[in-house]
Design a protein around this motif. Structure first.
Motif, PDB file in Angstrom:
ATOM      1  N   ASN A 198       0.844  -1.196   0.000  1.00 29.90           N
ATOM      2  CA  ASN A 198       0.000   0.000   0.000  1.00 29.90           C
ATOM      3  C   ASN A 198       0.881   1.249   0.000  1.00 29.90           C
ATOM      4  OD1 ASN A 198      -1.657   2.245   0.976  1.00 29.90           O
ATOM      5  ND2 ASN A 198      -3.212   0.703   1.424  1.00 29.90           N
ATOM      6  N   LEU A 199       0.945   1.930  -1.144  1.00 30.56           N
ATOM      7  CA  LEU A 199       1.853   3.060  -1.290  1.00 30.56           C
ATOM      8  C   LEU A 199       1.498   4.208  -0.346  1.00 30.56           C
ATOM      9  CD1 LEU A 199       4.275   4.237  -2.765  1.00 30.56           C
ATOM     10  CD2 LEU A 199       2.722   5.087  -4.532  1.00 30.56           C
ATOM     11  N   LYS A 200       0.209   4.499  -0.203  1.00 34.14           N
ATOM     12  CA  LYS A 200      -0.190   5.621   0.657  1.00 34.14           C
ATOM     13  C   LYS A 200       0.217   5.373   2.105  1.00 34.14           C
ATOM     14  CE  LYS A 200      -4.066   8.665   1.747  1.00 34.14           C
ATOM     15  NZ  LYS A 200      -5.497   8.988   1.472  1.00 34.14           N
ATOM     16  N   ILE A 224       6.148   0.148  -3.979  1.00 30.80           N
ATOM     17  CA  ILE A 224       5.380  -1.093  -4.073  1.00 30.80           C
ATOM     18  C   ILE A 224       5.956  -1.984  -5.178  1.00 30.80           C
ATOM     19  CG2 ILE A 224       3.239  -0.136  -3.147  1.00 30.80           C
ATOM     20  CD1 ILE A 224       2.247   0.236  -6.007  1.00 30.80           C
ATOM     21  N   ASP A 225       7.156  -1.650  -5.641  1.00 28.86           N
ATOM     22  CA  ASP A 225       7.797  -2.374  -6.743  1.00 28.86           C
ATOM     23  C   ASP A 225       9.042  -3.093  -6.229  1.00 28.86           C
ATOM     24  OD1 ASP A 225       8.824  -3.350  -9.080  1.00 28.86           O
ATOM     25  OD2 ASP A 225       8.897  -1.428 -10.120  1.00 28.86           O
ATOM     26  N   LEU A 229      14.449  -3.040  -5.362  1.00 30.40           N
ATOM     27  CA  LEU A 229      15.423  -3.642  -4.457  1.00 30.40           C
ATOM     28  C   LEU A 229      16.781  -3.832  -5.122  1.00 30.40           C
ATOM     29  CD1 LEU A 229      13.126  -6.342  -2.810  1.00 30.40           C
ATOM     30  CD2 LEU A 229      13.994  -4.268  -1.725  1.00 30.40           C
ATOM     31  N   LYS A 230      16.822  -3.764  -6.460  1.00 34.50           N
ATOM     32  CA  LYS A 230      18.097  -3.905  -7.167  1.00 34.50           C
ATOM     33  C   LYS A 230      19.074  -2.797  -6.802  1.00 34.50           C
ATOM     34  CE  LYS A 230      16.261  -6.323 -11.231  1.00 34.50           C
ATOM     35  NZ  LYS A 230      16.089  -6.309 -12.711  1.00 34.50           N
ATOM     36  N   ILE A 245      10.124 -14.435  -1.963  1.00 35.62           N
ATOM     37  CA  ILE A 245       9.794 -13.036  -2.232  1.00 35.62           C
ATOM     38  C   ILE A 245      10.767 -12.420  -3.229  1.00 35.62           C
ATOM     39  CG2 ILE A 245       9.594 -10.740  -1.182  1.00 35.62           C
ATOM     40  CD1 ILE A 245       7.349 -12.547  -0.438  1.00 35.62           C
ATOM     41  N   ILE A 246      12.038 -12.756  -3.096  1.00 39.35           N
ATOM     42  CA  ILE A 246      13.073 -12.128  -3.914  1.00 39.35           C
ATOM     43  C   ILE A 246      13.772 -13.206  -4.742  1.00 39.35           C
ATOM     44  CG2 ILE A 246      15.188 -10.745  -3.866  1.00 39.35           C
ATOM     45  CD1 ILE A 246      14.266  -9.760  -1.106  1.00 39.35           C
TER      46      ILE A 246
END
Length: 249
Positions: A198-200, A224-225, A229-230, A245-246
């Motif tokens: 949730n970005l907000k 939210i992307d 993480l890169k 997850i990654i």
């Protein structure tokens, strides 16, 4: 319990049944992974999720007496119950685990793994008289942060500015980790990436962290992307799922 020992209970479940069964029973060391999974599945069915005392021991020269109560389920089964909202029976059994720990004298009872998640951080449980039920989030955060900090310092040093990402930043543990990273003066963090769904809410969290009257030149980035993480030199993952997850992509 040793004289004057603080009695502590830990309500757990299995995380890696294959390896844990080999640790508990030396005769199973040579058993195949498939055989052990079948054995665990049959045993868990027979136990009907009923908690039992795995062990009890004095620690730290008798300062702490720890009783470990275990629900005969693994993380995958607990997560399935969490996702399907089939919680009533499992919450009842978590309550039985708490009651069992209290019955043998535990004054502080911590919930491990999904026991905390499924019981709404312990809010759906009744603490037996004279006891305090804890979520386990504090200990997890402190130990996880200490290990992460030690590893990141030994790998990158403390001079070059670094970017740290937190996946699951909106969760209980993620929030604690974010606050500790923001306040840490030993790590030269130039950017803190908060990753969630949730970005907000992430944006509000970033504002809240910065409002703590700490003079820090640190850029806090809500996202939210997962591809962001890169950019990170180090990543902390604090999510309540067993799914990967990654990945390298």
């Amino acid at each position: 319990p040793a004289i004057n020992a603080t009695q502590v209970g830990f309500v757990a479940h299995f995380a890696y049944p294959i390896e844990e069964m080999r640790m508990l029973f030396k005769s199973l060391i040579k058993a195949s992974d498939t055989g052990l999974l079948l054995l665990f599945s049959k045993w868990a069915g027979l136990m009907e999720m009923e908690p039992f005392i795995l062990n009890a021991k004095n620690l730290y020269n008798g300062k702490i007496h720890l009783t470990t109560v275990v629900l005969p389920l693994d993380s995958a089964s607990m997560e399935k119950l969490h996702r399907t909202a089939s919680r009533k029976k499992i919450v009842n059994n978590i309550q039985k685990g708490v009651d069992l720990a209290a019955m043998v004298g535990s004054k502080y009872i911590s919930l491990g793994g999904y026991n905390s998640i499924l019981s709404g951080n312990g809010k759906t449980l009744l603490a037996p008289e004279g006891t305090k039920v804890l979520t386990g989030n504090t200990l997890t955060s402190v130990i996880g942060y200490a290990n992460f900090k030690r590893n990141i310092l030994s790998f990158l040093g403390k001079d070059a500015p670094i970017t740290i990402g937190i996946v699951g930043a909106m969760g209980n543990i993620g929030k604690i980790l974010a606050m500790r990273l923001f306040r840490d003066n030993e790590l030269n963090i130039s950017q803190l990436l908060l990753v969630g769904k949730n970005l907000k809410r992430l944006q509000n969290m970033a504002k809240q962290i910065k409002s703590n009257n700490i003079d820090k030149n640190m850029n806090i980035i809500p996202s939210i992307d997962l591809h962001d993480l890169k950019k990170c030199d180090g990543i902390l993952v604090a999510v309540n799922t067993n799914d990967p997850i990654i990945n390298e992509n």
